[in-house]
Scaffold this motif. Structure first.
Motif, PDB file in Angstrom:
ATOM      1  N   LEU A   1      15.917 -41.367 -38.881  1.00 49.59           N
ATOM      2  CA  LEU A   1      17.220 -41.820 -39.577  1.00 49.59           C
ATOM      3  C   LEU A   1      16.617 -41.623 -41.211  1.00 49.59           C
ATOM      4  CD1 LEU A   1      18.289 -44.827 -37.788  1.00 49.59           C
ATOM      5  CD2 LEU A   1      19.413 -42.753 -37.679  1.00 49.59           C
ATOM      6  N   ALA A   2      17.938 -41.203 -41.894  1.00 40.49           N
ATOM      7  CA  ALA A   2      17.589 -41.081 -43.307  1.00 40.49           C
ATOM      8  C   ALA A   2      18.787 -41.645 -44.125  1.00 40.49           C
ATOM      9  CB  ALA A   2      17.689 -39.581 -43.600  1.00 40.49           C
ATOM     10  N   VAL A   3      18.616 -42.384 -45.185  1.00 39.07           N
ATOM     11  CA  VAL A   3      19.528 -42.766 -45.978  1.00 39.07           C
ATOM     12  C   VAL A   3      19.270 -42.194 -47.505  1.00 39.07           C
ATOM     13  CG1 VAL A   3      20.543 -44.878 -47.158  1.00 39.07           C
ATOM     14  CG2 VAL A   3      19.839 -44.805 -44.648  1.00 39.07           C
ATOM     15  N   GLY A   4      20.212 -41.555 -48.263  1.00 38.26           N
ATOM     16  CA  GLY A   4      20.029 -41.402 -49.478  1.00 38.26           C
ATOM     17  C   GLY A   4      20.898 -41.819 -50.543  1.00 38.26           C
ATOM     18  N   PHE A   5      20.623 -41.977 -51.670  1.00 37.52           N
ATOM     19  CA  PHE A   5      21.427 -42.557 -52.729  1.00 37.52           C
ATOM     20  C   PHE A   5      21.374 -41.761 -53.987  1.00 37.52           C
ATOM     21  CE2 PHE A   5      21.342 -45.198 -56.575  1.00 37.52           C
ATOM     22  CZ  PHE A   5      22.543 -45.969 -56.478  1.00 37.52           C
ATOM     23  N   ARG A   6      22.569 -41.705 -54.763  1.00 37.82           N
ATOM     24  CA  ARG A   6      22.824 -40.781 -55.973  1.00 37.82           C
ATOM     25  C   ARG A   6      23.624 -41.755 -56.941  1.00 37.82           C
ATOM     26  NH1 ARG A   6      24.852 -37.005 -59.087  1.00 37.82           N
ATOM     27  NH2 ARG A   6      26.786 -36.437 -57.933  1.00 37.82           N
ATOM     28  N   ALA A   7      23.209 -42.118 -58.020  1.00 39.04           N
ATOM     29  CA  ALA A   7      24.239 -42.579 -59.066  1.00 39.04           C
ATOM     30  C   ALA A   7      24.740 -41.476 -59.583  1.00 39.04           C
ATOM     31  CB  ALA A   7      23.409 -43.586 -59.919  1.00 39.04           C
ATOM     32  N   PRO A   8      25.939 -41.796 -60.245  1.00 33.19           N
ATOM     33  CA  PRO A   8      26.448 -40.751 -60.910  1.00 33.19           C
ATOM     34  C   PRO A   8      25.929 -40.724 -62.390  1.00 33.19           C
ATOM     35  CG  PRO A   8      28.225 -42.543 -60.420  1.00 33.19           C
ATOM     36  CD  PRO A   8      26.862 -42.842 -60.000  1.00 33.19           C
ATOM     37  N   THR A   9      26.271 -39.622 -62.885  1.00 33.86           N
ATOM     38  CA  THR A   9      25.138 -39.137 -64.340  1.00 33.86           C
ATOM     39  C   THR A   9      26.260 -39.597 -65.279  1.00 33.86           C
ATOM     40  OG1 THR A   9      26.524 -36.885 -64.600  1.00 33.86           O
ATOM     41  CG2 THR A   9      24.290 -36.930 -63.172  1.00 33.86           C
ATOM     42  N   VAL A  10      25.631 -39.888 -66.501  1.00 35.93           N
ATOM     43  CA  VAL A  10      26.535 -40.189 -67.638  1.00 35.93           C
ATOM     44  C   VAL A  10      27.561 -39.180 -67.866  1.00 35.93           C
ATOM     45  CG1 VAL A  10      26.480 -40.538 -69.970  1.00 35.93           C
ATOM     46  CG2 VAL A  10      24.733 -41.385 -68.674  1.00 35.93           C
ATOM     47  N   ASP A  11      27.537 -37.903 -67.848  1.00 35.23           N
ATOM     48  CA  ASP A  11      28.584 -36.768 -68.061  1.00 35.23           C
ATOM     49  C   ASP A  11      29.485 -36.865 -66.950  1.00 35.23           C
ATOM     50  OD1 ASP A  11      27.226 -35.883 -70.157  1.00 35.23           O
ATOM     51  OD2 ASP A  11      26.571 -33.977 -68.918  1.00 35.23           O
ATOM     52  N   GLU A  12      29.167 -37.476 -65.652  1.00 40.56           N
ATOM     53  CA  GLU A  12      30.266 -37.531 -64.665  1.00 40.56           C
ATOM     54  C   GLU A  12      31.063 -39.064 -65.083  1.00 40.56           C
ATOM     55  OE1 GLU A  12      27.973 -35.711 -60.713  1.00 40.56           O
ATOM     56  OE2 GLU A  12      27.578 -37.649 -61.052  1.00 40.56           O
ATOM     57  N   LEU A  13      30.399 -39.653 -65.470  1.00 36.95           N
ATOM     58  CA  LEU A  13      31.196 -40.951 -65.692  1.00 36.95           C
ATOM     59  C   LEU A  13      31.974 -40.985 -67.090  1.00 36.95           C
ATOM     60  CD1 LEU A  13      28.483 -43.638 -64.782  1.00 36.95           C
ATOM     61  CD2 LEU A  13      30.474 -43.120 -63.768  1.00 36.95           C
ATOM     62  N   TYR A  14      31.440 -40.315 -68.130  1.00 38.36           N
ATOM     63  CA  TYR A  14      32.217 -40.700 -69.337  1.00 38.36           C
ATOM     64  C   TYR A  14      32.335 -39.499 -70.225  1.00 38.36           C
ATOM     65  CZ  TYR A  14      30.618 -45.431 -68.398  1.00 38.36           C
ATOM     66  OH  TYR A  14      30.240 -46.439 -67.646  1.00 38.36           O
ATOM     67  N   SER A  15      31.991 -38.300 -69.721  1.00 38.87           N
ATOM     68  CA  SER A  15      32.204 -37.089 -70.543  1.00 38.87           C
ATOM     69  C   SER A  15      33.694 -36.658 -70.718  1.00 38.87           C
ATOM     70  CB  SER A  15      31.642 -35.729 -69.776  1.00 38.87           C
ATOM     71  OG  SER A  15      31.799 -34.511 -70.440  1.00 38.87           O
ATOM     72  N   ARG A  16      33.830 -36.405 -71.975  1.00 41.54           N
ATOM     73  CA  ARG A  16      35.134 -35.779 -72.534  1.00 41.54           C
ATOM     74  C   ARG A  16      34.999 -35.038 -73.350  1.00 41.54           C
ATOM     75  NH1 ARG A  16      36.545 -39.439 -69.293  1.00 41.54           N
ATOM     76  NH2 ARG A  16      37.556 -41.215 -69.618  1.00 41.54           N
ATOM     77  N   PHE A  17      35.534 -33.689 -72.944  1.00 39.72           N
ATOM     78  CA  PHE A  17      35.559 -32.467 -73.871  1.00 39.72           C
ATOM     79  C   PHE A  17      36.649 -31.802 -73.472  1.00 39.72           C
ATOM     80  CE2 PHE A  17      34.532 -27.969 -74.218  1.00 39.72           C
ATOM     81  CZ  PHE A  17      34.128 -27.919 -75.352  1.00 39.72           C
ATOM     82  N   TYR A  18      37.245 -31.293 -74.593  1.00 39.15           N
ATOM     83  CA  TYR A  18      38.515 -30.582 -74.586  1.00 39.15           C
ATOM     84  C   TYR A  18      38.264 -29.161 -75.576  1.00 39.15           C
ATOM     85  CZ  TYR A  18      40.535 -34.713 -72.853  1.00 39.15           C
ATOM     86  OH  TYR A  18      40.763 -35.833 -71.798  1.00 39.15           O
ATOM     87  N   ASN A  19      38.322 -28.087 -74.892  1.00 43.03           N
ATOM     88  CA  ASN A  19      38.039 -26.892 -75.785  1.00 43.03           C
ATOM     89  C   ASN A  19      39.354 -26.634 -76.308  1.00 43.03           C
ATOM     90  OD1 ASN A  19      38.069 -24.040 -76.212  1.00 43.03           O
ATOM     91  ND2 ASN A  19      36.543 -23.760 -74.761  1.00 43.03           N
ATOM     92  N   GLY A  28      35.482 -37.000 -67.408  1.00 42.51           N
ATOM     93  CA  GLY A  28      34.753 -37.852 -66.742  1.00 42.51           C
ATOM     94  C   GLY A  28      35.323 -38.921 -65.930  1.00 42.51           C
ATOM     95  N   ASN A  29      34.886 -39.752 -64.855  1.00 45.33           N
ATOM     96  CA  ASN A  29      35.520 -40.530 -64.385  1.00 45.33           C
ATOM     97  C   ASN A  29      34.864 -42.147 -64.234  1.00 45.33           C
ATOM     98  OD1 ASN A  29      36.941 -42.336 -62.478  1.00 45.33           O
ATOM     99  ND2 ASN A  29      36.921 -41.170 -60.910  1.00 45.33           N
ATOM    100  N   PRO A  30      35.189 -43.031 -65.407  1.00 49.39           N
ATOM    101  CA  PRO A  30      34.277 -44.193 -65.383  1.00 49.39           C
ATOM    102  C   PRO A  30      34.250 -44.997 -64.019  1.00 49.39           C
ATOM    103  CG  PRO A  30      36.182 -44.356 -66.634  1.00 49.39           C
ATOM    104  CD  PRO A  30      36.221 -42.817 -66.140  1.00 49.39           C
ATOM    105  N   ASP A  31      35.349 -44.808 -63.028  1.00 53.05           N
ATOM    106  CA  ASP A  31      35.317 -45.645 -61.746  1.00 53.05           C
ATOM    107  C   ASP A  31      34.333 -45.029 -60.813  1.00 53.05           C
ATOM    108  OD1 ASP A  31      37.129 -47.323 -63.211  1.00 53.05           O
ATOM    109  OD2 ASP A  31      39.040 -45.731 -62.435  1.00 53.05           O
ATOM    110  N   LEU A  32      33.812 -43.930 -60.816  1.00 56.99           N
ATOM    111  CA  LEU A  32      32.874 -43.494 -59.869  1.00 56.99           C
ATOM    112  C   LEU A  32      31.799 -44.704 -59.423  1.00 56.99           C
ATOM    113  CD1 LEU A  32      31.942 -39.931 -60.990  1.00 56.99           C
ATOM    114  CD2 LEU A  32      33.429 -40.571 -59.358  1.00 56.99           C
ATOM    115  N   GLU A  33      31.614 -44.599 -58.104  1.00 57.05           N
ATOM    116  CA  GLU A  33      30.564 -45.340 -57.588  1.00 57.05           C
ATOM    117  C   GLU A  33      29.446 -44.515 -56.999  1.00 57.05           C
ATOM    118  OE1 GLU A  33      32.411 -47.905 -54.240  1.00 57.05           O
ATOM    119  OE2 GLU A  33      34.044 -48.347 -55.743  1.00 57.05           O
ATOM    120  N   TYR A  62      28.471 -39.091 -45.831  1.00 60.27           N
ATOM    121  CA  TYR A  62      28.537 -39.272 -47.176  1.00 60.27           C
ATOM    122  C   TYR A  62      29.541 -40.458 -47.457  1.00 60.27           C
ATOM    123  CZ  TYR A  62      25.483 -35.678 -48.016  1.00 60.27           C
ATOM    124  OH  TYR A  62      24.311 -34.697 -48.060  1.00 60.27           O
ATOM    125  N   GLN A  63      29.424 -41.379 -48.154  1.00 61.27           N
ATOM    126  CA  GLN A  63      30.267 -42.204 -48.610  1.00 61.27           C
ATOM    127  C   GLN A  63      30.294 -42.256 -50.105  1.00 61.27           C
ATOM    128  OE1 GLN A  63      28.993 -46.149 -47.594  1.00 61.27           O
ATOM    129  NE2 GLN A  63      30.799 -47.355 -48.716  1.00 61.27           N
TER     130      GLN A  63
END
Length: 80
Positions: A1-19, A28-33, A62-63
Motif C-alpha cells: 500500500l502507498a499514500v502520497g500527498f502534494r500541497a498546491p504550489t503558490v502559483d496554483e493558489l494565487y497566481s494572477r497573470f493576464y497577457n 490561481g485558485n485559493p480554494d485548492l486543497e 486520487y482525492q
C-alpha cells in the motif's frame, strides 16, 4: 500500500497573470486543497528454465486531484 500527498504550489493558489493580447491568462485558485493519492501494487516474479519474468499491476485513486486546464476559445486563442 502507498499514500502520497502534494500541497498546491503558490502559483496554483494565487497566481494572477493576464497577457495584454488576451492569448494567455493564468488564474490561481485559493480554494485548492492538498492532493492525496492512495494506491496498491501487486506483482509476481517467475522463472521457468531459460525464461524469467516479472509482472506487476498497480492502481491509484486520487482525492482533490490538482490539474492545469487548457481551453481554446471560439477565436482559436488558447487560455489556461
Amino acid at each position: 500500500l502507498a499514500v502520497g500527498f502534494r500541497a498546491p504550489t503558490v502559483d496554483e493558489l494565487y497566481s494572477r497573470f493576464y497577457n495584454p493580447t488576451g492569448r494567455y491568462d493564468q488564474l490561481g485558485n485559493p480554494d485548492l486543497e492538498p492532493e492525496i493519492g492512495r494506491g496498491v501494487e501487486i506483482g509476481a516474479n517467475f522463472e521457468t528454465g531459460d525464461f524469467t519474468g516479472r509482472v506487476a499491476a498497480f492502481h491509484t485513486r486520487y482525492q482533490n486531484f490538482i490539474e492545469t486546464v487548457t481551453r481554446v476559445d471560439a477565436t482559436g486563442f488558447t487560455e489556461f
